[in-house]
Design a protein around this motif. Structure first.
Motif, PDB file in Angstrom:
ATOM      1  N   LEU A  29       0.673  -1.317   0.066  1.00 52.15           N
ATOM      2  CA  LEU A  29       0.094  -0.198  -0.139  1.00 52.15           C
ATOM      3  C   LEU A  29       1.099   0.967  -0.304  1.00 52.15           C
ATOM      4  O   LEU A  29       2.146   1.105   0.742  1.00 52.15           O
ATOM      5  CB  LEU A  29      -0.866  -0.111   0.663  1.00 52.15           C
ATOM      6  N   LYS A  30       0.489   2.142  -1.543  1.00 48.93           N
ATOM      7  CA  LYS A  30       1.156   3.516  -1.027  1.00 48.93           C
ATOM      8  C   LYS A  30       0.680   4.631  -0.233  1.00 48.93           C
ATOM      9  O   LYS A  30      -0.798   4.876  -0.542  1.00 48.93           O
ATOM     10  CB  LYS A  30       1.241   3.897  -2.319  1.00 48.93           C
ATOM     11  N   LEU A  31       1.565   4.657   0.682  1.00 46.75           N
ATOM     12  CA  LEU A  31       0.712   5.352   2.384  1.00 46.75           C
ATOM     13  C   LEU A  31       0.546   6.821   1.676  1.00 46.75           C
ATOM     14  O   LEU A  31      -1.121   7.651   1.743  1.00 46.75           O
ATOM     15  CB  LEU A  31       1.362   5.649   3.576  1.00 46.75           C
ATOM     16  N   GLY A  32       0.743   7.365   1.149  1.00 43.91           N
ATOM     17  CA  GLY A  32       1.147   8.729   0.385  1.00 43.91           C
ATOM     18  C   GLY A  32      -0.449   8.715  -0.593  1.00 43.91           C
ATOM     19  O   GLY A  32      -1.290   9.073  -0.628  1.00 43.91           O
ATOM     20  N   GLU A  33      -0.321   7.994  -1.473  1.00 41.99           N
ATOM     21  CA  GLU A  33      -1.943   7.371  -2.666  1.00 41.99           C
ATOM     22  C   GLU A  33      -3.100   7.731  -1.240  1.00 41.99           C
ATOM     23  O   GLU A  33      -4.064   8.100  -1.828  1.00 41.99           O
ATOM     24  CB  GLU A  33      -1.633   6.464  -3.301  1.00 41.99           C
ATOM     25  N   PHE A  34      -2.865   6.614  -0.721  1.00 35.92           N
ATOM     26  CA  PHE A  34      -4.414   6.121  -0.014  1.00 35.92           C
ATOM     27  C   PHE A  34      -4.665   7.171   0.913  1.00 35.92           C
ATOM     28  O   PHE A  34      -6.533   7.776   0.641  1.00 35.92           O
ATOM     29  CB  PHE A  34      -3.521   5.241   1.158  1.00 35.92           C
ATOM     30  N   PHE A  35      -3.747   8.403   1.290  1.00 36.03           N
ATOM     31  CA  PHE A  35      -4.309   9.795   2.460  1.00 36.03           C
ATOM     32  C   PHE A  35      -4.446  11.104   1.418  1.00 36.03           C
ATOM     33  O   PHE A  35      -5.668  11.481   1.556  1.00 36.03           O
ATOM     34  CB  PHE A  35      -3.793   9.253   3.211  1.00 36.03           C
ATOM     35  N   PHE A  36      -3.948  10.800   0.366  1.00 31.70           N
ATOM     36  CA  PHE A  36      -4.073  12.133  -0.866  1.00 31.70           C
ATOM     37  C   PHE A  36      -4.063  11.967  -1.850  1.00 31.70           C
ATOM     38  O   PHE A  36      -4.534  12.991  -2.713  1.00 31.70           O
ATOM     39  CB  PHE A  36      -2.388  12.816  -0.307  1.00 31.70           C
ATOM     40  N   SER A  37      -5.183  10.610  -2.212  1.00 32.46           N
ATOM     41  CA  SER A  37      -5.227  10.568  -3.827  1.00 32.46           C
ATOM     42  C   SER A  37      -7.140  10.485  -3.571  1.00 32.46           C
ATOM     43  O   SER A  37      -7.595  10.166  -3.181  1.00 32.46           O
ATOM     44  CB  SER A  37      -4.681   9.333  -4.657  1.00 32.46           C
ATOM     45  N   THR A  38      -7.758  11.056  -4.611  1.00 33.16           N
ATOM     46  CA  THR A  38      -8.622  11.181  -4.684  1.00 33.16           C
ATOM     47  C   THR A  38      -9.550   9.634  -5.684  1.00 33.16           C
ATOM     48  O   THR A  38     -10.563   9.505  -5.590  1.00 33.16           O
ATOM     49  CB  THR A  38     -10.220  12.201  -4.748  1.00 33.16           C
ATOM     50  N   GLU A  39      -8.630   9.275  -6.333  1.00 34.39           N
ATOM     51  CA  GLU A  39      -9.127   8.260  -7.051  1.00 34.39           C
ATOM     52  C   GLU A  39      -8.921   6.421  -6.005  1.00 34.39           C
ATOM     53  O   GLU A  39      -8.161   5.868  -5.409  1.00 34.39           O
ATOM     54  CB  GLU A  39      -7.917   8.106  -7.702  1.00 34.39           C
ATOM     55  N   TRP A  40     -10.275   6.377  -6.353  1.00 32.92           N
ATOM     56  CA  TRP A  40     -11.090   5.203  -5.411  1.00 32.92           C
ATOM     57  C   TRP A  40     -11.044   4.552  -6.991  1.00 32.92           C
ATOM     58  O   TRP A  40     -12.822   3.881  -7.206  1.00 32.92           O
ATOM     59  CB  TRP A  40     -12.116   5.279  -4.832  1.00 32.92           C
ATOM     60  N   TYR A  41      -9.828   2.928  -7.400  1.00 36.56           N
ATOM     61  CA  TYR A  41     -10.427   2.557  -7.850  1.00 36.56           C
ATOM     62  C   TYR A  41      -9.669   0.708  -7.648  1.00 36.56           C
ATOM     63  O   TYR A  41      -8.898   0.932  -8.512  1.00 36.56           O
ATOM     64  CB  TYR A  41     -10.252   3.087  -9.791  1.00 36.56           C
ATOM     65  N   PRO A  42     -10.831   0.481  -6.660  1.00 37.80           N
ATOM     66  CA  PRO A  42      -9.542  -0.706  -6.337  1.00 37.80           C
ATOM     67  C   PRO A  42     -10.074  -2.521  -7.195  1.00 37.80           C
ATOM     68  O   PRO A  42      -9.505  -3.518  -7.010  1.00 37.80           O
ATOM     69  CB  PRO A  42     -11.102  -0.889  -5.194  1.00 37.80           C
ATOM     70  N   THR A  43     -11.248  -1.963  -8.328  1.00 41.98           N
ATOM     71  CA  THR A  43     -11.691  -3.049  -8.906  1.00 41.98           C
ATOM     72  C   THR A  43     -10.990  -2.939 -10.698  1.00 41.98           C
ATOM     73  O   THR A  43     -11.117  -3.924 -11.322  1.00 41.98           O
ATOM     74  CB  THR A  43     -13.140  -4.119  -8.755  1.00 41.98           C
ATOM     75  N   SER A  44     -10.213  -1.851 -10.588  1.00 43.31           N
ATOM     76  CA  SER A  44     -10.005  -1.605 -11.736  1.00 43.31           C
ATOM     77  C   SER A  44      -9.003  -3.050 -12.999  1.00 43.31           C
ATOM     78  O   SER A  44      -7.387  -2.980 -12.245  1.00 43.31           O
ATOM     79  CB  SER A  44      -9.093  -0.353 -11.964  1.00 43.31           C
ATOM     80  N   LEU A  45      -9.107  -3.215 -13.717  1.00 41.99           N
ATOM     81  CA  LEU A  45      -7.790  -4.268 -14.384  1.00 41.99           C
ATOM     82  C   LEU A  45      -6.622  -3.461 -14.357  1.00 41.99           C
ATOM     83  O   LEU A  45      -5.101  -4.368 -14.268  1.00 41.99           O
ATOM     84  CB  LEU A  45      -8.479  -4.546 -15.479  1.00 41.99           C
ATOM     85  N   SER A  46      -6.682  -2.637 -14.493  1.00 43.86           N
ATOM     86  CA  SER A  46      -5.393  -2.087 -15.543  1.00 43.86           C
ATOM     87  C   SER A  46      -5.178  -0.919 -14.336  1.00 43.86           C
ATOM     88  O   SER A  46      -3.219  -1.622 -14.493  1.00 43.86           O
ATOM     89  CB  SER A  46      -5.036  -1.571 -16.962  1.00 43.86           C
ATOM     90  N   ASN A  47      -5.147  -0.882 -14.018  1.00 50.28           N
ATOM     91  CA  ASN A  47      -3.988   0.286 -12.992  1.00 50.28           C
ATOM     92  C   ASN A  47      -5.267   0.570 -11.694  1.00 50.28           C
ATOM     93  O   ASN A  47      -5.962   1.014 -11.565  1.00 50.28           O
ATOM     94  CB  ASN A  47      -4.346   1.574 -13.658  1.00 50.28           C
ATOM     95  N   VAL A  48      -4.828  -0.226 -10.751  1.00 50.54           N
ATOM     96  CA  VAL A  48      -5.642   0.115  -9.420  1.00 50.54           C
ATOM     97  C   VAL A  48      -5.089   0.588  -8.514  1.00 50.54           C
ATOM     98  O   VAL A  48      -3.189   1.277  -8.900  1.00 50.54           O
ATOM     99  CB  VAL A  48      -5.920  -1.327  -8.342  1.00 50.54           C
ATOM    100  N   ARG A  49      -6.207   2.001  -7.870  1.00 51.54           N
ATOM    101  CA  ARG A  49      -6.247   2.683  -7.108  1.00 51.54           C
ATOM    102  C   ARG A  49      -6.362   2.749  -5.618  1.00 51.54           C
ATOM    103  O   ARG A  49      -7.438   2.271  -6.103  1.00 51.54           O
ATOM    104  CB  ARG A  49      -5.604   3.944  -8.015  1.00 51.54           C
ATOM    105  N   TYR A  50      -5.451   2.794  -4.758  1.00 53.30           N
ATOM    106  CA  TYR A  50      -6.742   3.058  -3.896  1.00 53.30           C
ATOM    107  C   TYR A  50      -6.805   4.221  -2.760  1.00 53.30           C
ATOM    108  O   TYR A  50      -5.609   4.307  -1.996  1.00 53.30           O
ATOM    109  CB  TYR A  50      -5.955   1.882  -2.413  1.00 53.30           C
TER     110      TYR A  50
END
Lengths: 319, 266
Positions: free
Chosen positions: A71-92
């Motif tokens: 888990l990238k904590l920076g992305e976790f807390f500071f990104s608004t992109e919630w794509y947990p089921t994306s096939l190509s580019n999962v973002r949490y």
């Protein structure tokens, strides 16, 4: 935090000793029964601690693997992109969910605090005895409505009402969720706030009235300062209730990952995300683990709020 | 309001509080039976009698603080400086402003010492009249009058509930002074205090004597004897005897008074 009520301890049959106790000595069975009972009660008390730590441990165990590996904590807390089921580019990124939770809770508190404290003051200071009993029962009834019923009201009553009153295309939004949360957290604020006001010694009221203060002056100048810790605790417990609420906000806020720009934008909260997605995430997958990490985050928030409330109440006891 | 303005008319007679056929019931229980008396202005009058004789009830009628409880019923008249306080045009707020009360347990408000003293001004005067200098002066005068100014002047902002009991009780008297009451009612003001505290409050009462009509309820006969000009002995809700304190204690007219003063009951 409150301990759960001790379950069956009181109902254990004690009268094992049917023998005839003569003299001052008690039968061995009675002595034994008593010490067993004592241990059962002790266990009930300790169980609360076990449960809290057990739950924390379980939630942590499910999420900890991904928390420290992947888990990238920076992305976790500071990104608004919630794509947990994306096939190509999962973002949490959960920033939008955190903002969602706090926007709904914040607006709910703006509505609930004046109502809740006002009702507490009315019930405690201005109401006749007969009215007080009736009102308290009604307010407690409000607390007994299941949250899914609130969600249903949000969809079927609030939704068209908000559309009509504010002329917006969608009524499932921050405002809708906040209104429901406000209604749900008012009862706890009223009952704890009333306790706080009742705990102010009557001699203060008498002193103030004997100086010629009106009832309202007494409330404003004497009772509110005297009960301020208890009232703050009432508010914080209301906040805790609102942050943790799931079903009603899941149904009423529109469930769109989005940073709201007005109360009429739909949002999604931390709790609603877990409730909606956990069933579909395969056990042990990164998605599953991230949902548990959100659980840890929520747990930490409500724990902090409750702890502050507790410390504030302790402050009352001292001062 | 009229309590203050009507007072000029009765000045000469020197009557502070007058009751006529005053009866009071708590539910079905009659606590006061046709109480008729007149308390002289500017003096200290003590109400004595055994527990449950109605002396505290009578005291609490004088500022109508009894009415907090819904089950109290009162008939008869109480005239304070000539004005019947049960008249419908009397405002409770004004009445209580002009009749201060000191309670059995010192009950300073949970505010700072300063705010306790100016509480009366804050509730009775519009905000525009309350400049800082005016409030400061009121605090210095009131605390000076009860002898607390030098002890407390450097910690006016600290909570009043942390003072010693004696200081708390003096503060409770001081907070009445800024609104300039005409009567001060005291309900066993020394019963929570030690000997030194009691002496200090009694001395304070003497220093206030003359400017205020003081009525004090006490259980302590010696205190009534030391610290009052006139005494009223009550029994079972009735006035038995009302005379100068020395006379009441040295040669009581009524047998019941004599026995009480001797300590045969009570």
């Amino acid at each position: 935090m409150n301990l759960p009520p001790a379950p069956v301890a009181g109902t254990r049959p004690l009268s094992v000793s049917t023998g005839s106790p003569r003299g001052p000595r008690r039968s061995r069975a009675a002595v034994l029964g008593e010490s067993v009972l004592e241990w059962v009660i002790r266990l009930c008390g300790i169980s609360a601690i076990l449960f809290v730590f057990g739950i924390f441990f379980f939630v942590l165990r499910e999420g900890v693997g991904f928390l420290f590996g992947g888990l990238k904590l920076g992305e976790f807390f500071f990104s608004t992109e919630w794509y947990p089921t994306s096939l190509s580019n999962v973002r949490y990124g959960v920033l939008a969910l955190i903002v969602g939770t706090f926007s709904v809770t914040g607006l709910a508190m703006l509505i609930a605090v004046p109502f809740g404290l006002g009702a507490a003051i009315f019930v405690s200071e201005f109401c006749s005895d007969r009215w007080r009993e009736g009102l308290k029962i009604l307010i407690e009834l409000l607390a007994a409505i299941p949250s899914v019923v609130w969600g249903f009201i949000g969809i079927s009553v609030m939704n068209p009402l908000i559309q009509e009153v504010f002329h917006v295309p969608v009524g499932l939004n921050v405002l809708n969720g906040a209104l429901l949360l406000a209604l749900m957290s008012v009862p706890i604020m009223v009952s704890i706030g009333e306790d706080a006001l009742k705990a102010v010694p009557d001699s203060f009221r008498e002193a103030s009235l004997a100086m010629g203060a009106t009832r309202w002056q007494t409330v404003r100048r004497v009772l509110l300062p005297a009960a301020k810790n208890g009232l703050l605790a009432a508010i914080l417990l209301g906040v805790g209730r609102a942050v943790g609420e799931t079903m009603a906000v899941l149904m009423a806020t529109g469930h769109a990952v989005n940073i709201p720009k007005s109360p009429f934008d739909p949002v999604r909260t931390l709790t609603a995300t877990i409730a909606a997605e956990l069933g579909e995430a395969s056990v042990g997958s990164p998605h599953y683990q991230v949902l548990f990490i959100i659980g840890i985050l929520l747990f930490t928030i409500t724990f902090a709020v409750n702890l502050v409330a507790d410390l504030v109440v302790k402050g009352t006891a001292k001062g | 309001m009229t309590v203050a303005t009507a007072s000029a008319a009765t000045d000469q007679e020197g009557t502070g509080i007058e009751t006529r056929e005053l009866c009071l019931w708590y539910g079905d229980f009659q606590a006061l039976r046709s109480v008729t008396l007149s308390i002289r202005r500017g003096l200290i009058t003590s109400l004595i009698g055994p527990s449950g004789c109605g002396k505290t009830t009578l005291l609490r009628c004088f500022n109508r603080v009894n009415e907090r409880y819904g089950y109290v019923r009162t008939t008869g008249e109480i005239r304070i400086h000539g004005k019947n306080i049960y008249d419908p045009d009397v405002s409770l707020v004004e009445l209580r402003k002009s009749i201060g009360m000191v309670f059995q347990r010192p009950n300073p408000l949970p505010l700072s010492i300063y705010e306790n003293v100016v509480f009366g001004l804050r509730i009775h005067r519009p905000r525009s009249e309350l400049g800082k200098t005016k409030l400061d002066e009121a605090v210095e005068r009131a605390l000076g009058e009860v002898g607390l100014w030098h002890a407390l002047k450097d910690r006016l902002k600290s909570p009043a509930t942390e003072l010693q009991l004696e200081q708390q009780q003096k503060l409770c008297i001081a907070r009445l002074i800024p609104t300039e009451p005409e009567v001060i009612l005291m309900d066993e003001p020394c019963s929570a205090l030690d000997v030194e505290g009691t002496r200090a409050i009694e001395e304070l009462m003497w220093s206030l004597r003359g400017r205020y009509t003081i009525v004090i309820v006490t259980h302590n006969m010696a205190q009534a004897r030391r610290a009052s000009d006139e005494s009223i002995f009550m029994l079972l809700g009735e006035i038995v005897e009302h005379r100068r304190t020395e006379d009441l204690f040295l040669n009581p007219r009524d047998q019941r008074t004599a026995e009480y003063v001797e300590g045969r009951y009570g």
